[in-house]
Design an enzyme around this catalytic site. Structure first.
Site, PDB file in Angstrom:
ATOM      1  N   HIS A   1       0.842  -1.194   0.000  1.00  0.00           N
ATOM      2  CA  HIS A   1       0.000   0.000   0.000  1.00  0.00           C
ATOM      3  C   HIS A   1       0.878   1.245   0.000  1.00  0.00           C
ATOM      4  CE1 HIS A   1      -3.633  -2.204   1.615  1.00  0.00           C
ATOM      5  NE2 HIS A   1      -2.690  -2.974   2.138  1.00  0.00           N
TER       6      HIS A   1
ATOM      7  N   GLU B   1       2.323  -0.944   4.406  1.00  0.00           N
ATOM      8  CA  GLU B   1       2.155   0.427   3.934  1.00  0.00           C
ATOM      9  C   GLU B   1       3.521   1.054   3.724  1.00  0.00           C
ATOM     10  OE1 GLU B   1      -0.587   2.184   3.266  1.00  0.00           O
ATOM     11  OE2 GLU B   1      -2.220   1.160   4.326  1.00  0.00           O
TER      12      GLU B   1
END
Length: 187
Positions: free
Chosen positions: A36, A118
């Site tokens: 992400h 992330e």
């Protein structure tokens, strides 16, 4: 800081536990890594916004965008900051709430069988070299612990709904960092 199990000695993580997690379904192996990109406020780096979002402490009065998202209950297993610092929000054996409505190879509910990583970033700026190195370290460590079949982007499991890690993410560079051929998102 704690070392990531099965990680190279150089990979240290700062644990910052998120309440946004639960048990995975029994008997379902972790087989997917989802990459992400996130920045809070949007297109800004280095602040506490991501950590606050994942720990349900985001102040809606701090930024107009925060007023729109402070109610979300989301998390990821890891965050790799622009400077290479790695934060762990959820132990990888647990289910983090990172994928949302998603599907991979005909399997829905990717949170059930994936690990979310992330990267502090956005769709319009390149990622830092150290982020690729730390991401590759994480992927290798997780492959040593789980039967990982693919590394994909959020956009691959939620097409039309998500764009991250975005057009500035270099999948070939990640492959080179991992020392292997193509990975799922390059196909």
């Amino acid at each position: 800081m704690a070392p990531l199990p099965s990680a190279p000695d150089a990979l240290r993580v700062r644990v910052c536990a998120s309440p946004n997690q639960d048990e995975r379904p029994p008997g379902l192996p972790v087989s997917l890594i989802v990459v992400h990109a996130i920045s809070l406020p949007p297109d800004s780096f280095g602040g506490p916004g991501v950590e606050q979002l994942f720990t349900n402490t985001l102040d809606p009065a701090e930024h107009p965008y925060y007023a729109e998202i402070h109610h979300l209950r989301v998390s990821a297993h890891y965050l790799v900051r622009r400077d290479g610092e790695v934060l762990q929000f959820v132990e990888p054996a647990q289910r983090a709430w990172h994928a949302g409505v998603s599907s991979w190879n005909g399997r829905a509910r990717c949170n059930d069988f994936s690990i979310g990583i992330e990267l502090e970033g956005c769709d319009s700026l390149p990622f830092e070299p150290v982020q690729y190195a730390r991401l590759a370290d994480l992927v290798r460590a997780l492959q040593g612990r789980f039967p990982i079949e693919a590394v994909v982007g959020h956009s691959d499991i939620a097409p039309g709904r998500k764009t991250d890690p975005g057009p500035c993410f270099d999948w070939m560079r990640l492959s080179a960092e991992l020392g292997r051929g193509r990975i799922a998102s390059e196909a």
